[in-house]
Design an enzyme around this catalytic site. Sequence first.
Site, PDB file in Angstrom:
ATOM      1  N   GLY A 117       0.789  -1.354  -0.007  1.00 20.95           N
ATOM      2  CA  GLY A 117       0.213  -0.020  -0.022  1.00 20.95           C
ATOM      3  C   GLY A 117       0.889   1.262  -0.071  1.00 20.95           C
ATOM      4  N   GLY A 118       2.309   1.213   0.012  1.00 20.06           N
ATOM      5  CA  GLY A 118       3.165   2.059  -0.174  1.00 20.06           C
ATOM      6  C   GLY A 118       3.411   2.616  -1.498  1.00 20.06           C
ATOM      7  N   ASP A 152       6.489   2.441  -2.641  1.00 21.22           N
ATOM      8  CA  ASP A 152       7.394   1.780  -3.376  1.00 21.22           C
ATOM      9  C   ASP A 152       6.862   0.599  -4.207  1.00 21.22           C
ATOM     10  OD1 ASP A 152       9.590   3.375  -2.661  1.00 21.22           O
ATOM     11  OD2 ASP A 152       9.629   2.229  -0.597  1.00 21.22           O
ATOM     12  N   SER A 153       6.059  -0.234  -3.317  1.00 18.95           N
ATOM     13  CA  SER A 153       5.508  -1.436  -4.095  1.00 18.95           C
ATOM     14  C   SER A 153       4.431  -1.110  -5.135  1.00 18.95           C
ATOM     15  CB  SER A 153       4.971  -2.328  -3.161  1.00 18.95           C
ATOM     16  OG  SER A 153       3.990  -1.650  -2.297  1.00 18.95           O
ATOM     17  N   MET A 205      -0.395  -8.759   2.366  1.00 21.36           N
ATOM     18  CA  MET A 205      -0.458  -9.781   3.246  1.00 21.36           C
ATOM     19  C   MET A 205      -0.862  -9.257   4.667  1.00 21.36           C
ATOM     20  SD  MET A 205       3.617 -11.472   2.749  1.00 21.36           S
ATOM     21  CE  MET A 205       4.312  -9.841   2.543  1.00 21.36           C
ATOM     22  N   CYS A 260      10.975 -11.443   8.980  1.00 16.62           N
ATOM     23  CA  CYS A 260       9.752 -11.380   8.154  1.00 16.62           C
ATOM     24  C   CYS A 260      10.137 -11.623   6.759  1.00 16.62           C
ATOM     25  CB  CYS A 260       9.338  -9.808   8.214  1.00 16.62           C
ATOM     26  SG  CYS A 260       7.826  -9.509   7.370  1.00 16.62           S
ATOM     27  N   CYS A 317       6.332  -2.959  12.112  1.00 18.20           N
ATOM     28  CA  CYS A 317       4.763  -2.879  11.973  1.00 18.20           C
ATOM     29  C   CYS A 317       3.762  -3.376  13.206  1.00 18.20           C
ATOM     30  CB  CYS A 317       4.612  -3.767  10.854  1.00 18.20           C
ATOM     31  SG  CYS A 317       4.778  -5.449  11.039  1.00 18.20           S
TER      32      CYS A 317
END
EC number: 2.8.1.13
Length: 375
Positions: free
Chosen positions: A16-17, A19-20, A39, A111, A208
């Site tokens: 949701g940022g 970069d991705s 995820m 992670c 997170c």
Amino acid sequence: MVKNNKRKRVVIAMSGGVDSSVAAALLKEEGHEVIGISMQVWDYTRFTAEEGEKFDTCCSLDDIHDARRVAEQLEIPFYVVNFEEEFQNLVIDDFVNEYLLGRTPNPCVRCNQWIKFELLLKKARGLGADMIATGHYARTEQDADGRYRLMKGVDPAKDQSYFLFTLTQEQLAMTLFPLGGMTKQEVRALAAGYGLRVAEKGESQEICFVPDNDYVRFIEEERGKQLLSGNIVDRKGKVLGVHDGTYRYTVGQRKGLGIAHPEPLYVLGVDAARKEVTVGPRDALYSDGLIATAINWIAPTPETAIEASCKIRYRHHPIPCRILPLADNRAEVRFTEREKSVTPGQAVVFYDGDTVLGGGWIEHAVNTKTAVSHE
């Protein structure tokens, strides 16, 4: 960026940022069949922000909604996978256990290791994907002999190769990092050019699952207040004060000691078994090297000592070192110059220029008088 020019089915991990989201847009523009996946790893209803406050983390429900809207804008399929149970078992429990054992963990590496490049990769294979992609600032290259190299992102301020040292050759062969050759400024410009709704979205700053950055509160919520109170001692074992739990302290910490002393004191070590926190002057924080465990070599495993550079924390400039492989997947790392705050539980990552050779987990610092077993 792409291993070859054939059209591929690529699963992109979407947080949701910006970069991705840009990574997804680039892959779509290159003609690939792109599938977005977010995820769900953490129940954010456990935390309540003050009115008007927004936690600077990734992976919240709001972030998943942002990812879904970007996927709709890009006209790509989008799915949400629930990894909450796995994240609890593999990342959160490890985080809490490490603190309770007197170490300072790095959950972002865990992670990547167990969630993104293990579980998500399996999910991608189940969808018939050829590759997975993430918004990490890192690069991969394939040598003439077919071996893959992991390399730093070209933007030194954003390089995230440190968090990826656990990747295997099999994982690297299936992974794309579309942003590795770009700066953050270039990525934001592309986001604006694509008209992405997240173009000006802020960056995540905290872990997170600890959105308020209060690790002590989080640990006590997970396990209850631990009976790890004990003594604060100097290097000779003299008791200087008491503490309310070893998990409240990390190497290099100065604040919160509650000790009146003529000179500043820093945490030199945490012994959870003895319930002791050792403190001393700043110059006592410096070490000649370290012992690392659970080494993962991305480059071929060296048979003898090698000269390289290493980072002992994320925001650490690589320093020259000599790495000696030991038995049981361990290594002794000797610094060219003494280094401050070698912290057990943190990752040490080895570099040859821009190439990641491998890395491991810091077991303990080494000083000239420290005996090291090479068995």
